[in-house]
Design a protein around this motif. Structure first.
Motif, PDB file in Angstrom:
ATOM      1  N   GLY A  16      38.597  18.986  57.156  1.00 36.20           N
ATOM      2  CA  GLY A  16      39.458  18.430  58.208  1.00 36.20           C
ATOM      3  C   GLY A  16      38.878  17.178  58.820  1.00 36.20           C
ATOM      4  O   GLY A  16      39.601  16.215  59.100  1.00 36.20           O
ATOM      5  N   SER A  17      37.557  17.164  59.019  1.00 40.96           N
ATOM      6  CA  SER A  17      36.926  15.963  59.592  1.00 40.96           C
ATOM      7  C   SER A  17      36.990  14.801  58.615  1.00 40.96           C
ATOM      8  O   SER A  17      37.142  13.645  59.019  1.00 40.96           O
ATOM      9  CB  SER A  17      35.481  16.244  60.007  1.00 40.96           C
ATOM     10  OG  SER A  17      34.675  16.507  58.879  1.00 40.96           O
ATOM     11  N   TYR A  18      36.903  15.082  57.303  1.00 37.51           N
ATOM     12  CA  TYR A  18      37.045  14.002  56.325  1.00 37.51           C
ATOM     13  C   TYR A  18      38.449  13.399  56.382  1.00 37.51           C
ATOM     14  O   TYR A  18      38.606  12.181  56.312  1.00 37.51           O
ATOM     15  CB  TYR A  18      36.758  14.502  54.914  1.00 37.51           C
ATOM     16  CG  TYR A  18      35.297  14.746  54.626  1.00 37.51           C
ATOM     17  CD1 TYR A  18      34.292  14.030  55.260  1.00 37.51           C
ATOM     18  CD2 TYR A  18      34.911  15.712  53.714  1.00 37.51           C
ATOM     19  CE1 TYR A  18      32.965  14.259  55.005  1.00 37.51           C
ATOM     20  CE2 TYR A  18      33.575  15.945  53.444  1.00 37.51           C
ATOM     21  CZ  TYR A  18      32.607  15.216  54.087  1.00 37.51           C
ATOM     22  OH  TYR A  18      31.296  15.444  53.812  1.00 37.51           O
ATOM     23  N   PHE A  19      39.473  14.251  56.504  1.00 35.28           N
ATOM     24  CA  PHE A  19      40.835  13.730  56.617  1.00 35.28           C
ATOM     25  C   PHE A  19      40.993  12.909  57.901  1.00 35.28           C
ATOM     26  O   PHE A  19      41.619  11.847  57.901  1.00 35.28           O
ATOM     27  CB  PHE A  19      41.862  14.867  56.595  1.00 35.28           C
ATOM     28  CG  PHE A  19      42.227  15.308  55.213  1.00 35.28           C
ATOM     29  CD1 PHE A  19      43.011  14.518  54.395  1.00 35.28           C
ATOM     30  CD2 PHE A  19      41.779  16.528  54.728  1.00 35.28           C
ATOM     31  CE1 PHE A  19      43.354  14.919  53.122  1.00 35.28           C
ATOM     32  CE2 PHE A  19      42.114  16.945  53.457  1.00 35.28           C
ATOM     33  CZ  PHE A  19      42.892  16.147  52.646  1.00 35.28           C
ATOM     34  N   ALA A  20      40.432  13.397  59.003  1.00 37.14           N
ATOM     35  CA  ALA A  20      40.532  12.666  60.274  1.00 37.14           C
ATOM     36  C   ALA A  20      39.822  11.331  60.184  1.00 37.14           C
ATOM     37  O   ALA A  20      40.350  10.308  60.648  1.00 37.14           O
ATOM     38  CB  ALA A  20      39.954  13.514  61.410  1.00 37.14           C
ATOM     39  N   LEU A  21      38.633  11.315  59.591  1.00 35.98           N
ATOM     40  CA  LEU A  21      37.904  10.054  59.443  1.00 35.98           C
ATOM     41  C   LEU A  21      38.644   9.106  58.515  1.00 35.98           C
ATOM     42  O   LEU A  21      38.697   7.901  58.772  1.00 35.98           O
ATOM     43  CB  LEU A  21      36.487  10.310  58.923  1.00 35.98           C
ATOM     44  CG  LEU A  21      35.530  10.912  59.930  1.00 35.98           C
ATOM     45  CD1 LEU A  21      34.226  11.305  59.255  1.00 35.98           C
ATOM     46  CD2 LEU A  21      35.262   9.940  61.061  1.00 35.98           C
ATOM     47  N   GLU A  26      25.400  29.928  49.364  1.00 37.18           N
ATOM     48  CA  GLU A  26      26.001  29.814  50.690  1.00 37.18           C
ATOM     49  C   GLU A  26      26.516  31.157  51.190  1.00 37.18           C
ATOM     50  O   GLU A  26      26.981  31.994  50.423  1.00 37.18           O
ATOM     51  CB  GLU A  26      27.169  28.826  50.654  1.00 37.18           C
ATOM     52  CG  GLU A  26      26.732  27.400  50.486  1.00 37.18           C
ATOM     53  CD  GLU A  26      27.924  26.455  50.504  1.00 37.18           C
ATOM     54  OE1 GLU A  26      27.690  25.265  50.528  1.00 37.18           O
ATOM     55  OE2 GLU A  26      29.061  26.940  50.508  1.00 37.18           O
ATOM     56  N   ASP A  27      26.436  31.338  52.488  1.00 31.96           N
ATOM     57  CA  ASP A  27      26.982  32.532  53.116  1.00 31.96           C
ATOM     58  C   ASP A  27      28.487  32.378  53.192  1.00 31.96           C
ATOM     59  O   ASP A  27      28.991  31.405  53.729  1.00 31.96           O
ATOM     60  CB  ASP A  27      26.366  32.702  54.508  1.00 31.96           C
ATOM     61  CG  ASP A  27      26.900  33.917  55.237  1.00 31.96           C
ATOM     62  OD1 ASP A  27      26.989  33.841  56.473  1.00 31.96           O
ATOM     63  OD2 ASP A  27      27.222  34.922  54.592  1.00 31.96           O
ATOM     64  N   SER A  28      29.240  33.334  52.671  1.00 39.21           N
ATOM     65  CA  SER A  28      30.689  33.183  52.587  1.00 39.21           C
ATOM     66  C   SER A  28      31.386  33.349  53.932  1.00 39.21           C
ATOM     67  O   SER A  28      32.481  32.853  54.108  1.00 39.21           O
ATOM     68  CB  SER A  28      31.255  34.172  51.571  1.00 39.21           C
ATOM     69  OG  SER A  28      31.012  35.494  52.009  1.00 39.21           O
ATOM     70  N   ASN A  43      36.510  28.224  46.965  1.00 36.04           N
ATOM     71  CA  ASN A  43      37.275  29.328  47.524  1.00 36.04           C
ATOM     72  C   ASN A  43      36.791  30.684  47.017  1.00 36.04           C
ATOM     73  O   ASN A  43      37.540  31.636  46.987  1.00 36.04           O
ATOM     74  CB  ASN A  43      38.767  29.146  47.225  1.00 36.04           C
ATOM     75  CG  ASN A  43      39.037  29.106  45.745  1.00 36.04           C
ATOM     76  OD1 ASN A  43      38.117  29.181  44.935  1.00 36.04           O
ATOM     77  ND2 ASN A  43      40.306  28.976  45.378  1.00 36.04           N
ATOM     78  N   ALA A  44      35.543  30.759  46.608  1.00 33.47           N
ATOM     79  CA  ALA A  44      34.888  31.993  46.174  1.00 33.47           C
ATOM     80  C   ALA A  44      35.610  32.640  44.999  1.00 33.47           C
ATOM     81  O   ALA A  44      35.627  33.842  44.849  1.00 33.47           O
ATOM     82  CB  ALA A  44      34.758  32.974  47.327  1.00 33.47           C
ATOM     83  N   LEU A  80      34.647  28.642  57.239  1.00 30.22           N
ATOM     84  CA  LEU A  80      35.031  27.885  58.429  1.00 30.22           C
ATOM     85  C   LEU A  80      34.383  26.507  58.421  1.00 30.22           C
ATOM     86  O   LEU A  80      35.030  25.505  58.740  1.00 30.22           O
ATOM     87  CB  LEU A  80      34.643  28.652  59.696  1.00 30.22           C
ATOM     88  CG  LEU A  80      34.924  27.940  61.015  1.00 30.22           C
ATOM     89  CD1 LEU A  80      36.426  27.685  61.175  1.00 30.22           C
ATOM     90  CD2 LEU A  80      34.390  28.745  62.175  1.00 30.22           C
ATOM     91  N   ALA A  81      33.107  26.457  58.033  1.00 28.00           N
ATOM     92  CA  ALA A  81      32.400  25.174  57.987  1.00 28.00           C
ATOM     93  C   ALA A  81      33.047  24.233  56.972  1.00 28.00           C
ATOM     94  O   ALA A  81      33.213  23.039  57.244  1.00 28.00           O
ATOM     95  CB  ALA A  81      30.932  25.391  57.649  1.00 28.00           C
TER      96      ALA A  81
END
Length: 173
Positions: free
Chosen positions: A87-92, A73-75, A39-40, A80-81
């Motif tokens: 979110g995709s990990y939770f969905a999977l 990494e670009d903040s 979270n920077a 968003l990425a």
């Protein structure tokens, strides 16, 4: 069965789509360097912790943000990425959990011995990772006595939850 194939394809695509996630849990050579959190927030120097009480594996866990790679990494788009990836990990996880519960229910309908099925499932996990360690395909963890003392209650609780879930499915819950 078609749903399980779709889930497997989704998992494969999620793994391949993010090159950083392939190394998310692998050891880094730059463990001792400053680490920038997701979270920077201000960077955390792993060396500031008392190394007499902190084992190498704990230091490795503290650097799980990716070390110097996280700083580069670009903040703007990375937030968003990261949100989409999480979110995709939770969905999977949710989809795999559905498949796992269906499989357990089918297994318990065929063989009404939940303790036996839970034990076979845990033994299958051992039969999966021990050959990987012995063949050198995956680096075996080097755990100290303190690490084992820390992990033993966690492992026992995990085993208890797994057996309880299988028994609950067998009871019709």
């Amino acid at each position: 069965m078609a749903a399980m194939k779709k889930i497997a394809v989704l998992a494969f695509v999620a793994t391949v789509a993010s090159p950083v996630s392939a190394f998310a849990f692998s050891p880094r050579a730059n463990v001792g360097k400053s680490v920038k959190s997701f979270n920077a927030a201000p960077s955390v120097n792993v060396n500031q912790f008392d190394t007499a009480k902190t084992s190498h594996s704990t230091s490795l866990a503290l650097s799980s943000a990716g070390g110097a790679a996280a700083e580069a990494e670009d903040s703007g788009s990375s937030a968003l990425a990261e949100t989409l990836k999480t979110g995709s990990y939770f969905a999977l996880w949710y989809l795999f959990n559905i498949g796992y519960n269906i499989y357990n229910k089918q297994a318990l309908n065929a063989l009404d011995y939940p303790w036996t099925i839970a034990t076979i499932q845990m033994a299958t996990g051992i039969l999966y990772f021990v050959p990987l360690w012995l063949l050198g395909l995956r680096k075996a963890p080097k755990l100290s006595g303190d690490d084992l003392k820390t992990l033993l209650p966690i492992a026992l609780c995990h085993t208890g939850v797994h057996v309880g879930a299988v028994i609950a499915l067998g009871a019709g819950a």
